[in-house]
Design a protein around this motif. Structure first.
Motif, mmCIF file in Angstrom:
data_model
loop_
_atom_site.group_PDB
_atom_site.id
_atom_site.type_symbol
_atom_site.label_atom_id
_atom_site.label_comp_id
_atom_site.label_asym_id
_atom_site.label_seq_id
_atom_site.Cartn_x
_atom_site.Cartn_y
_atom_site.Cartn_z
ATOM 1 N N VAL A 52 -22.931 61.075 -17.191
ATOM 2 C CA VAL A 52 -22.879 60.691 -18.598
ATOM 3 C C VAL A 52 -21.653 61.351 -19.213
ATOM 4 O O VAL A 52 -21.403 62.543 -19.002
ATOM 5 C CB VAL A 52 -24.152 61.125 -19.346
ATOM 6 C CG1 VAL A 52 -24.022 60.876 -20.849
ATOM 7 C CG2 VAL A 52 -25.368 60.380 -18.801
ATOM 8 N N TYR A 53 -20.876 60.590 -19.968
ATOM 9 C CA TYR A 53 -19.644 61.111 -20.542
ATOM 10 C C TYR A 53 -19.955 62.138 -21.632
ATOM 11 O O TYR A 53 -20.883 61.975 -22.426
ATOM 12 C CB TYR A 53 -18.805 59.988 -21.138
ATOM 13 C CG TYR A 53 -17.492 60.476 -21.699
ATOM 14 C CD1 TYR A 53 -16.448 60.824 -20.851
ATOM 15 C CD2 TYR A 53 -17.314 60.618 -23.075
ATOM 16 C CE1 TYR A 53 -15.244 61.287 -21.354
ATOM 17 C CE2 TYR A 53 -16.115 61.084 -23.581
ATOM 18 C CZ TYR A 53 -15.081 61.419 -22.723
ATOM 19 O OH TYR A 53 -13.904 61.891 -23.224
ATOM 20 N N CYS A 216 -29.888 58.444 -22.314
ATOM 21 C CA CYS A 216 -28.595 58.000 -21.783
ATOM 22 C C CYS A 216 -28.781 57.328 -20.429
ATOM 23 O O CYS A 216 -29.798 57.493 -19.753
ATOM 24 C CB CYS A 216 -27.649 59.189 -21.630
ATOM 25 S SG CYS A 216 -27.103 59.919 -23.177
ATOM 26 N N GLU A 217 -27.747 56.591 -20.017
ATOM 27 C CA GLU A 217 -27.698 55.975 -18.699
ATOM 28 C C GLU A 217 -26.435 56.460 -17.977
ATOM 29 O O GLU A 217 -25.434 56.786 -18.618
ATOM 30 C CB GLU A 217 -27.688 54.452 -18.825
ATOM 31 C CG GLU A 217 -28.950 53.887 -19.467
ATOM 32 C CD GLU A 217 -28.884 52.378 -19.622
ATOM 33 O OE1 GLU A 217 -27.841 51.796 -19.232
ATOM 34 O OE2 GLU A 217 -29.846 51.797 -20.147
ATOM 35 N N PRO A 218 -26.464 56.510 -16.655
ATOM 36 C CA PRO A 218 -25.334 57.054 -15.888
ATOM 37 C C PRO A 218 -24.159 56.088 -15.773
ATOM 38 O O PRO A 218 -23.976 55.422 -14.755
ATOM 39 C CB PRO A 218 -25.959 57.350 -14.520
ATOM 40 C CG PRO A 218 -27.062 56.352 -14.403
ATOM 41 C CD PRO A 218 -27.610 56.173 -15.792
ATOM 42 N N THR A 219 -23.332 56.034 -16.799
ATOM 43 C CA THR A 219 -22.190 55.106 -16.810
ATOM 44 C C THR A 219 -20.851 55.788 -16.537
ATOM 45 O O THR A 219 -19.847 55.107 -16.366
ATOM 46 C CB THR A 219 -22.098 54.398 -18.170
ATOM 47 O OG1 THR A 219 -21.962 55.388 -19.207
ATOM 48 C CG2 THR A 219 -23.342 53.568 -18.444
ATOM 49 N N TRP A 220 -20.836 57.124 -16.522
ATOM 50 C CA TRP A 220 -19.578 57.857 -16.308
ATOM 51 C C TRP A 220 -19.386 58.057 -14.804
ATOM 52 O O TRP A 220 -19.852 59.025 -14.224
ATOM 53 C CB TRP A 220 -19.617 59.185 -17.052
ATOM 54 C CG TRP A 220 -18.415 60.062 -16.846
ATOM 55 C CD1 TRP A 220 -18.376 61.235 -16.151
ATOM 56 C CD2 TRP A 220 -17.082 59.867 -17.345
ATOM 57 N NE1 TRP A 220 -17.108 61.776 -16.174
ATOM 58 C CE2 TRP A 220 -16.298 60.947 -16.901
ATOM 59 C CE3 TRP A 220 -16.487 58.865 -18.116
ATOM 60 C CZ2 TRP A 220 -14.944 61.060 -17.214
ATOM 61 C CZ3 TRP A 220 -15.141 58.977 -18.418
ATOM 62 C CH2 TRP A 220 -14.380 60.064 -17.980
ATOM 63 N N THR A 221 -18.688 57.137 -14.158
ATOM 64 C CA THR A 221 -18.453 57.194 -12.722
ATOM 65 C C THR A 221 -16.965 57.186 -12.425
ATOM 66 O O THR A 221 -16.149 56.765 -13.247
ATOM 67 C CB THR A 221 -19.110 56.003 -12.006
ATOM 68 O OG1 THR A 221 -18.467 54.795 -12.435
ATOM 69 C CG2 THR A 221 -20.607 55.928 -12.314
ATOM 70 N N THR A 222 -16.623 57.646 -11.236
ATOM 71 C CA THR A 222 -15.216 57.662 -10.818
ATOM 72 C C THR A 222 -14.630 56.260 -10.825
ATOM 73 O O THR A 222 -13.506 56.040 -11.317
ATOM 74 C CB THR A 222 -15.098 58.269 -9.410
ATOM 75 O OG1 THR A 222 -15.610 59.605 -9.426
ATOM 76 C CG2 THR A 222 -13.655 58.283 -8.946
ATOM 77 N N GLU A 223 -15.370 55.309 -10.302
ATOM 78 C CA GLU A 223 -14.872 53.937 -10.213
ATOM 79 C C GLU A 223 -14.594 53.361 -11.608
ATOM 80 O O GLU A 223 -13.560 52.708 -11.837
ATOM 81 C CB GLU A 223 -15.884 53.058 -9.488
ATOM 82 C CG GLU A 223 -16.061 53.391 -8.012
ATOM 83 C CD GLU A 223 -16.877 54.652 -7.773
ATOM 84 O OE1 GLU A 223 -17.540 55.130 -8.736
ATOM 85 O OE2 GLU A 223 -16.848 55.177 -6.654
ATOM 86 N N LYS A 404 -12.353 63.927 -7.245
ATOM 87 C CA LYS A 404 -13.124 62.717 -6.956
ATOM 88 C C LYS A 404 -12.270 61.470 -7.158
ATOM 89 O O LYS A 404 -12.307 60.538 -6.350
ATOM 90 C CB LYS A 404 -14.363 62.659 -7.853
ATOM 91 C CG LYS A 404 -15.425 63.701 -7.526
ATOM 92 C CD LYS A 404 -16.583 63.624 -8.506
ATOM 93 C CE LYS A 404 -17.619 64.693 -8.215
ATOM 94 N NZ LYS A 404 -18.729 64.684 -9.208
ATOM 95 N N VAL A 405 -11.489 61.473 -8.234
ATOM 96 C CA VAL A 405 -10.586 60.351 -8.485
ATOM 97 C C VAL A 405 -9.543 60.262 -7.370
ATOM 98 O O VAL A 405 -9.236 59.176 -6.867
ATOM 99 C CB VAL A 405 -9.896 60.497 -9.857
ATOM 100 C CG1 VAL A 405 -8.774 59.470 -10.022
ATOM 101 C CG2 VAL A 405 -10.912 60.353 -10.990
ATOM 102 N N ALA A 406 -9.002 61.410 -6.967
ATOM 103 C CA ALA A 406 -7.973 61.442 -5.932
ATOM 104 C C ALA A 406 -8.472 60.803 -4.638
ATOM 105 O O ALA A 406 -7.779 59.993 -4.014
ATOM 106 C CB ALA A 406 -7.532 62.875 -5.680
#
Length: 543
Positions: A52-53, A216-223, A404-406
């Motif tokens: 979550v952001y 909240c919902e888990p929308t903050w992902t690397t993708e 994680k982004v890398a």
């Protein structure tokens, strides 16, 4: 590497707005109001671990602004003040009327109590370190938090009287109100710090607040982040050119890969070799980017300029300032040669911002709520005549998120898991004056450290492992002869995010091997010592 700077807020430089990025990704946002705690960013990081952001905002953020941001929840951080101090930081009292769930942590809880009609007093017994949490109500906020769980305390004040309609959820041996709630209004407070790793069950508490209370919902992902950054950069940059100062570290390298994917050959990477890099790193950087991944790098050899710039300088902040100033000079010259460019890309991260404490300045006194630890080379401002627009896609990320982004965009592991390295490089791992001789000594000693921990398969066991050169000399005996040479300090630390750190318990055999190699292979060193200081009270780097 990013551009060294002094006063960003005073410069006429346009930054690519992060609002549009967060507007898309923060539909499930939790806002953290910062009251000066060194752990404020850690709260946000823990929330992001729930996918979550979360974003840290000044405690002066108005209720009206929060209403526009429309967060799903608000967390009030801890802080060094007492709520009854004359100039204690206060939040907008209208936030209690927003109808948004609020969690107060330590000072944040005490402020909640005071502003809603309760009382806070100096505690009869202060509470610091570990304490057992004795749960009175195991529902809602404390669901799945075990009775007797260890929680991290750091407070000298305590709630003496609760506001109307609040109840006690938990207590400790010394603190009657360790966790409180007004369930009807979804207002909660904890006297401990659930965000630190020492708090067992702290993450479960945070998950309860984020998911069960704020829904909240888990929308903050690397993708999702990568897709949004690429889309936004393409939309903003268009056909214009972007210049990136590349250091070879995970931050600037990730940014380079992201931007290259987004805009291709409209990106120009410039590597300025200031002579303070580790052994073999400049050559390896060019090989990876230019030859392996076909991302062109403009290599600039400026070693002599930099060493001359800090000649006879011993103060660490002055060294940083001069290195930063010279970097700008070289960067301007080279960018004019290669330009023109419309945008400047920087790999600024969230921890850089919080440690430089550039956001929470009291508007009346001009004093910082968070104490400035040290200047970061990539936080601050740019020269007024440097007419770039800024691109800082990583400014809202923590180091672990960058990694994680890398990985998701294909960076090689040797960059992804590279130990963090300061912008001024070896110049601030040499205590006192920096000379070519001392640089060579430290570079060779540092190579031994990295070589041995790699051979032992322990490189990734450490957050950082490096050598520090002291400006003193000590007596030794080598080959039946008296020596008078430098000591080298070995620094190996473990950490999750660099905000806090502990010294690593390195096997004695490895310490012995490193010491023997440095003393025998590095001319000018006759002694190796090991730093066993955590952060706090020390910092990771010596300068």
């Amino acid at each position: 590497m990013s551009i060294p700077a002094q006063q960003l807020s005073q410069n006429p430089i346009e930054t690519l707005p992060t609002e549009s990025l967060t507007a898309n990704l923060n539909r499930q946002m939790i806002a953290v109001l910062d009251f000066g705690s060194q752990y404020s960013e850690l709260i946000a990081r823990r929330i992001r671990e729930t996918q979550v952001y979360s974003e840290v905002l000044s405690y002066r953020t108005t209720a009206e602004h929060l209403r526009k941001l429309s967060p799903k929840g608000i967390i009030l951080s801890g802080g060094p003040s007492s709520v009854y101090d004359k100039n204690a930081p206060q939040c907008d009292p209208e936030i209690w009327q927003l109808g948004i769930p609020i969690l107060g942590v330590c000072y944040g809880m005490q402020l909640m109590v005071q502003q809603l009609g309760g009382t806070v007093e100096r505690a009869q017994r202060a509470e610091y370190g570990k304490a057992s949490l004795l749960i009175d109500d195991p529902t809602d906020l404390l669901t799945n938090v075990e009775h007797g769980s260890t929680m991290w305390m750091s407070h000298g004040d305590a709630c003496a009287q609760l506001p109307k309609d609040f109840e006690i959820l938990a207590h400790t041996e010394n603190t009657r109100c360790a966790a409180i709630a007004n369930n009807n209004k979804k207002l909660y407070g904890v006297q401990f710090h659930p965000e630190v790793v020492h708090s067992i069950g702290g993450q479960a508490l945070i998950c309860n607040f984020v998911y069960h209370i704020c829904h909240c919902e888990p929308t903050w992902t690397t993708e999702a982040f990568v897709e949004e950054v690429i889309r936004e950069v393409r939309a903003k940059v268009g056909e214009k050119r972007v210049l990136l100062a590349l250091s070879g570290g995970v931050d600037s390298s990730t940014l380079a890969f992201l931007l290259h994917r987004a805009i291709g050959n409209k990106l120009t990477c410039m590597f300025i070799d200031q002579g303070f890099m580790r052994k073999g790193e400049p050559e390896r950087l060019v090989e990876i980017f230019d030859h392996q991944f076909h991302i062109p790098v403009e290599y600039v050899n400026a070693r002599e300029r930099f060493i001359n710039k800090i000649e006879n300088i011993t103060d660490p902040e002055e060294k940083r300032r001069r290195i930063g100033h010279e970097f700008i000079q070289v960067f301007e010259e080279e960018s004019n040669r290669l330009g023109p460019f419309d945008y400047l890309a920087q790999g600024t991260l969230y921890p850089d911002v919080i440690e430089s404490a550039d956001t929470n300045v009291d508007p009346q006194t001009g004093e910082r709520v968070a104490v400035k630890i040290k200047s970061h080379h990539n936080v601050g401002g740019l020269p007024k005549n440097l007419r770039f627009k800024l691109v800082e896609p990583l400014r809202k990320l923590f180091k672990d998120e960058v990694r994680k982004v890398a990985r998701s965009i294909g960076l090689p592991e040797e960059i992804v898991r590279r130990h963090p390295f300061p912008g001024p490089g070896l110049a601030i791992r040499i205590i006192g004056e920096v000379t070519s001789e001392r640089l060579n000594i430290l570079r060779d000693a540092d190579f031994v450290v990295r070589d041995e921990i790699t051979k032992q398969g322990m490189y990734h066991d450490f957050w950082q492992a490096f050598a520090v050169l002291l400006p003193i000399r000590s007596v030794g005996v080598m080959g039946d002869r008296r020596t008078y040479a430098h000591p080298v300090v070995l620094r190996c630390i473990s950490s999750e995010d660099g905000m806090t750190a502990d010294w690593s318990r390195v096997p004695y055999d490895l310490l012995e091997t490193i010491s023997n190699r440095i003393v025998n292979e590095v001319k000018g060193v006759n002694r190796v010592v090991y730093d066993i200081t955590s952060k706090p009270p020390g910092t990771i780097e010596w300068e």
